[in-house]
Motif scaffolding. Structure first.
Motif: not given
Length: 85
Positions: A60-71
């Motif tokens: 059940w692998t998944e990208v649970e959350s993500w966000r782009q940060i500076e750089g």
């Protein structure tokens, strides 16, 4: 007269959110989670590595959350079951 409410300091707010998420997830021993902060390309490679090592159908692998940060960096959390049993 009451003082107008001041918005919370950003670092204090981030800390409260992080602590809340830890408390919320403390009882969820079902999943293994790992958080990364990598360049965009390294993030893609790491996610592929997880999906290759722990196939979605079994873990059940998944990208649970993500966000782009500076750089142009990506902070993301991968989640999977501890075993495919």
């Amino acid at each position: 007269m009451a003082k107008p409410m001041q918005p919370p300091k950003m670092e204090a707010l981030k800390r409260r959110i992080r602590d809340h998420r830890r408390e919320k997830n403390a009882g969820e021993g079902m999943f293994v989670r790992e958080t990364f902060c990598l360049t965009r390309e390294e993030a893609r490679q790491k996610a592929r590595e997880w999906f290759d090592t722990f196939p979605k159908a079994a873990y059940w692998t998944e990208v649970e959350s993500w966000r782009q940060i500076e750089g142009d960096r990506i902070e993301f959390t991968m989640r999977r079951l501890p075993s495919a049993d």
